[in-house]
Design a protein around this motif. Structure first.
Motif, PDB file in Angstrom:
ATOM      1  N   SER A   1       2.766   3.873  -0.956  1.00  0.00           N
ATOM      2  CA  SER A   1       3.413   5.220  -1.907  1.00  0.00           C
ATOM      3  C   SER A   1       1.377   5.948  -2.437  1.00  0.00           C
ATOM      4  N   TRP A   2       1.608   6.488  -3.169  1.00  0.00           N
ATOM      5  CA  TRP A   2       0.465   7.320  -3.739  1.00  0.00           C
ATOM      6  C   TRP A   2      -0.361   6.427  -4.414  1.00  0.00           C
ATOM      7  N   TYR A   3      -0.003   4.957  -4.832  1.00  0.00           N
ATOM      8  CA  TYR A   3      -0.722   3.583  -5.367  1.00  0.00           C
ATOM      9  C   TYR A   3      -1.334   3.412  -4.156  1.00  0.00           C
ATOM     10  N   ASN A   4      -1.569   4.329  -2.643  1.00  0.00           N
ATOM     11  CA  ASN A   4      -2.982   3.782  -2.191  1.00  0.00           C
ATOM     12  C   ASN A   4      -4.276   4.101  -2.673  1.00  0.00           C
ATOM     13  N   ARG A   5      -3.978   4.973  -3.553  1.00  0.00           N
ATOM     14  CA  ARG A   5      -5.472   5.736  -3.792  1.00  0.00           C
ATOM     15  C   ARG A   5      -5.969   4.371  -5.406  1.00  0.00           C
ATOM     16  N   ALA A   6      -4.785   3.097  -5.684  1.00  0.00           N
ATOM     17  CA  ALA A   6      -5.388   2.588  -6.573  1.00  0.00           C
ATOM     18  C   ALA A   6      -5.812   1.688  -6.026  1.00  0.00           C
ATOM     19  N   VAL A   7      -5.938   1.110  -4.980  1.00  0.00           N
ATOM     20  CA  VAL A   7      -5.414  -0.085  -4.411  1.00  0.00           C
ATOM     21  C   VAL A   7      -6.598  -0.061  -2.986  1.00  0.00           C
ATOM     22  N   VAL A   8      -5.724   0.199  -1.871  1.00  0.00           N
ATOM     23  CA  VAL A   8      -6.390   0.742  -0.390  1.00  0.00           C
ATOM     24  C   VAL A   8      -7.327   1.237  -0.104  1.00  0.00           C
ATOM     25  N   GLU A   9      -7.222   2.468  -0.684  1.00  0.00           N
ATOM     26  CA  GLU A   9      -8.583   3.533  -0.888  1.00  0.00           C
ATOM     27  C   GLU A   9      -9.566   2.864  -1.524  1.00  0.00           C
ATOM     28  N   PRO A  10     -10.028   2.702  -2.083  1.00  0.00           N
ATOM     29  CA  PRO A  10     -11.091   1.776  -3.403  1.00  0.00           C
ATOM     30  C   PRO A  10     -11.475   0.924  -2.578  1.00  0.00           C
TER      31      PRO A  10
END
Length: 275
Positions: free
Chosen positions: A131-140
């Motif tokens: 979900s939008w939590y890609n930006r919380a873990v996977v992306e950084p």
């Protein structure tokens, strides 16, 4: 009464059923206990799937809107759990959202915009496979966003989820947790399978070496994104247990009518195997 295989009469009746015989015939190596576990898992799953249909009909009848987020490590079993949960639901009443990387237009939008466009309509359940939590873990972790973009997301996500819930949408967040060794084992299975190796992505290839970075960002996510909606952590080293636990949690948390409290009651692994 016990026999030489340490099975009760009830166990033998289960193994003598159609499902029991099918479970035995599927095995490469004869194992009565494993076949028994598989049948009991399938029977439990069927009961929960029946209850999920009651929940879905309540959502449709009352124009409710539900979002269920599935997050977790790569190869944690999120997709498999979703497939079991929706297996007998009317396709038009649910959606599974698994977004690819953003295109150029989406890159220029407010980060949450591509997700807002996939929120549920009246009477609909939407399952997010990530979900939008890609930006919380996977992306950084993988360098797919800047520190500023990450900080903006972390500063907005709780308010975003509060707005979702204030609008009448039911929101649940599940995180599938596996160990480093189990992730490595699953990756090896995927690589060696002619049917699954397409799943092994560039991000997957780096997941083991970046394990500690994932852990750091995951823990920060848990610490700072509980305000509007708490996380439910599902221990997922054994996929069958994880699917049952996810199912039970969803059925327990959503306040639908005609809920069978005995069916949705979380059961210990021992109770599941003995029941």
């Amino acid at each position: 009464m016990k026999n030489s295989f340490n099975l009760t009469d009830k166990d033998l009746n289960i193994l003598n059923s159609k499902k029991g015989l099918e479970a035995l015939l599927r095995q490469n190596k004869f194992d009565l206990q494993k076949a028994l576990r598989n049948v009991k898992y399938e029977k439990r799953l069927e009961k929960l799937q029946e209850e999920m249909l009651i929940l879905q009909q309540w959502v449709a009848r009352n124009n409710k809107k539900v979002i269920i987020l599935f997050e977790g490590r790569d190869a944690a079993g999120k997709g498999g759990a979703i497939r079991r949960i929706i297996q007998h639901l009317p396709p038009r009443a649910i959606r599974v959202v698994a977004l690819p990387k953003p295109n150029q237009t989406e890159i220029g939008q407010w980060y949450f915009q591509r997700y807002i466009n996939r929120l549920p309509n009246n009477g609909e359940i939407v399952f997010f496979d990530r979900s939008w939590y890609n930006r919380a873990v996977v992306e950084p972790v993988n360098g797919f966003c800047s520190k500023k973009e990450y900080d903006i997301f972390m500063g907005q996500v709780n308010e975003f989820e509060k707005m979702i819930q204030d609008s009448g949408i039911i929101l649940l967040k599940l995180y599938f947790s596996i160990t480093k060794n189990e992730q490595a084992r699953r990756f090896n299975d995927i690589i060696s399978s002619s049917h699954k190796k397409w799943k092994y992505s560039e991000v997957d290839k780096k997941a083991i070496t970046l394990w500690d970075e994932y852990t750091k960002y995951k823990e920060t996510m848990f610490l700072n994104t509980q305000k509007a909606t708490p996380w439910k952590i599902i221990k997922a080293n054994r996929k069958t247990n994880a699917r049952i636990r996810a199912f039970e949690y969803i059925l327990h948390k959503i306040p639908y009518e005609n809920k069978d409290l005995e069916t949705i009651k979380p059961k210990s692994i021992r109770a599941l195997l003995e029941g």
